[in-house]
Design a protein around this motif. Structure first.
Motif, PDB file in Angstrom:
ATOM      1  N   ASN A   1      96.733 -57.669 -43.081  1.00  0.00           N
ATOM      2  CA  ASN A   1      96.058 -57.672 -41.787  1.00  0.00           C
ATOM      3  C   ASN A   1      97.065 -57.508 -40.658  1.00  0.00           C
ATOM      4  O   ASN A   1      98.235 -57.877 -40.781  1.00  0.00           O
TER       5      ASN A   1
ATOM      6  N   GLU B   1      85.556 -55.634 -33.666  1.00  0.00           N
ATOM      7  CA  GLU B   1      84.267 -55.286 -34.258  1.00  0.00           C
ATOM      8  C   GLU B   1      84.419 -54.100 -35.210  1.00  0.00           C
ATOM      9  O   GLU B   1      83.777 -54.028 -36.258  1.00  0.00           O
TER      10      GLU B   1
ATOM     11  N   ARG C   1      88.750 -64.172 -34.848  1.00  0.00           N
ATOM     12  CA  ARG C   1      89.993 -63.400 -34.926  1.00  0.00           C
ATOM     13  C   ARG C   1      90.563 -63.063 -33.545  1.00  0.00           C
ATOM     14  O   ARG C   1      91.229 -62.065 -33.370  1.00  0.00           O
TER      15      ARG C   1
ATOM     16  N   SER D   1      93.449 -58.710 -35.867  1.00  0.00           N
ATOM     17  CA  SER D   1      93.234 -59.924 -35.074  1.00  0.00           C
ATOM     18  C   SER D   1      94.049 -59.758 -33.795  1.00  0.00           C
ATOM     19  O   SER D   1      94.989 -58.954 -33.745  1.00  0.00           O
TER      20      SER D   1
ATOM     21  N   ASP E   1      87.273 -52.985 -36.851  1.00  0.00           N
ATOM     22  CA  ASP E   1      88.169 -53.061 -38.017  1.00  0.00           C
ATOM     23  C   ASP E   1      88.473 -54.522 -38.342  1.00  0.00           C
ATOM     24  O   ASP E   1      89.108 -55.231 -37.549  1.00  0.00           O
ATOM     25  N   LYS E   2      88.035 -54.958 -39.497  1.00  0.00           N
ATOM     26  CA  LYS E   2      88.157 -56.365 -39.902  1.00  0.00           C
ATOM     27  C   LYS E   2      89.604 -56.755 -40.214  1.00  0.00           C
ATOM     28  O   LYS E   2      89.912 -57.933 -40.368  1.00  0.00           O
ATOM     29  N   ARG E   3      90.490 -55.771 -40.324  1.00  0.00           N
ATOM     30  CA  ARG E   3      91.902 -56.097 -40.599  1.00  0.00           C
ATOM     31  C   ARG E   3      92.628 -56.582 -39.354  1.00  0.00           C
ATOM     32  O   ARG E   3      93.712 -57.161 -39.446  1.00  0.00           O
TER      33      ARG E   3
END
Length: 483
Positions: free
Chosen positions: A3, A29, A63, A35, A31-33
């Motif tokens: 991440n 929103e 995140r 933070s 890209d979940k990788r």
């Protein structure tokens, strides 16, 4: 893939801060990788809204975190204008906080890896800190793509052709710039590029833009295709139009409880007005006028006969770098009897929940200072705008809306009144009355054009829309450029 963590460093102004949070939310929103950590600086212009804004964003969006940097004592020998000295003074604290993030990442296999910095136009000098950590920097440019092009053009003119742009002040020179389709009157350049005291502060920042790995801009391709295409010659970092980034729930972030009552009162009043009948006047979080100009606005409004909602703010003490405040008793600065005579058709307010006002069906026109956030909101909500710029790049934004885009009418385009200072010419009631009448009776062609671009602004952010596609591209570039 591990991440990735981005460090955002917005300028301590609520308009810049809010749109930076909006682009951060979109990135998370998408890209979940990813933070994101915000490093927040405090200034006399950052309001207590910011802290509650942080809390509500954290609650709604995982995140993301906000770290408030310590306050700093500014060196009196450093120039104090436009946060540049504040940001320079915070470099050591930025380095310290990012070092902690890196240590956290190294100590835990689940922690994200530092992928880069996202910097405001004012905090571009923090590229130095990013370089120390060996990570790329991106600029998030909170104004128009045409303004970005203008700053880079003036910087090149100064550095390569040895032209002094401060000589354009009050001149009749017209500039032909790649970022604009129309010749541009040089006298409406931003004060930061015309002032002998300000230009030496801003040129070093503009030069740093060229070192960024990419520049995200709060605009959309359909509005500024000419300006955006002008960056494609290979002489600039990649430019990504990812807007319009608007804080459409702005009033929810206000911590002052009595503002909820104010908000309800304003919306209730608008509910009782006919459709498209009210002209809304607001000059931004930093906009205010002296007593003489206030009286002229009041007379112009009264003579126009149109319904009005006017956000009237009290200037800070002359020379103080503070935001305007609400009047305790507006009658003190208004013409005698004005409130009684206009009680059936007008309402004076202080603070304004702007996005809710512009979204209300009774609003038919917007007299605006042409701040870029307000300009995008006017387009988004399909509300015709009359231009009354004051400072920063607002004269350029007025030119864009009137000449380049053909979307607004002019009260003035080259009016100039600096932050928290007396001065600026007085615009008389007759001119204001004429402007309000033109705005509220705007011709059908302009209305249709505005409606069309308003629809395009919304489509840009939808799946497969232009801004959505550019956002995917910038995320991919950020991942590819990770050290």
């Amino acid at each position: 893939m591990k991440n990735a963590e981005l460090v955002f460093i917005p300028a301590p102004i609520i308009g810049h801060f809010a749109s930076a949070v909006e682009v951060a939310k979109l990135l998370l929103e998408r890209d979940k990788r990813l933070s994101i950590t915000f490093l927040v600086m405090k200034s006399s212009l950052s309001t207590k809204i910011a802290r509650s804004y942080n809390d509500s964003v954290i609650a709604a969006c995982g995140r993301i975190r906000f770290i408030h940097l310590p306050e700093v004592e500014l060196d009196p020998n450093l120039p104090s204008r436009f946060f540049i000295s504040l940001i320079e003074a915070q470099k050591a604290h930025v380095k310290e906080e990012v070092s902690k993030l890196v240590m956290e990442s190294e100590s835990s296999p689940d922690s994200p890896r530092l992928a880069g910095f996202v910097l405001d136009m004012f905090s571009a000098s923090i590229i130095d800190v990013a370089n120390e950590f060996g990570v790329p920097s991106y600029i998030f440019f909170t104004s128009a793509a045409a303004f970005l092009g203008t700053t880079l053009y003036i910087q090149a003119l100064h550095d390569e052709q040895k032209v002094d742009p401060t000589e354009f002040k009050n001149s009749d020179v017209e500039l032909v710039m790649p970022c604009l389709a129309s010749p541009f009157p040089a006298k409406v350049l931003p004060s930061s590029l015309l002032g002998k005291d300000l230009l030496p502060l801003f040129l070093p920042l503009i030069r740093r833009f060229r070192e960024a790995k990419g520049i995200m801009v709060n605009t959309f391709y359909e509005l500024e295709s000419h300006a955006i295409n002008s960056f494609s010659d290979g002489n600039y970092p990649p430019v990504y139009p990812v807007g319009p980034l608007l804080n459409l729930n702005g009033h929810e972030h206000d911590v002052v409880s009595d503002r909820k009552d104010t908000h309800r009162d304003i919306m209730r009043w608008l509910d009782h007005q006919p459709s498209s009948s009210v002209v809304y006047l607001c000059f931004g979080s930093m906009g205010s006028f002296g007593v003489e100009q206030v009286k002229e606005i009041a007379c112009g409004l009264e003579q126009s006969g149109h319904r009005f909602l006017w956000s009237l703010r009290q200037p800070p003490p002359n020379g103080k770098m503070e935001a305007p405040s609400d009047y305790v008793n507006p009658a003190e600065v208004l013409p005698e009897g004005f409130l009684d005579r206009t009680s059936e058709i007008g309402k004076i307010i202080g603070w304004a929940p702007q996005v809710d006002i512009l979204g209300h069906p009774s609003i038919g026109g917007f007299v605006s200072h042409c701040g870029w956030n307000s300009t995008l909101e006017s387009i988004w909500f399909d509300v015709p705008m009359a231009t009354w710029p004051m400072h920063a790049e607002q004269q350029l934004n007025a030119f864009l809306m009137i000449v380049e885009f053909g979307l607004a009418i002019e009260i003035q385009m080259n009016y100039r009144k600096e932050f928290n200072m007396d001065g600026g010419e007085i615009i008389r009631a007759e001119e204001i009355e004429k402007g309000v009448r033109c705005l509220m009776e705007i011709d059908i062609k302009k209305k249709e054009k505005l409606k069309e671009i308003s629809e395009k602004s919304r489509k840009a952010l939808m799946k497969d829309g232009s801004s959505s596609t550019w956002l995917d591209r910038v995320i991919q570039d950020m991942i590819d450029n990770m050290p």
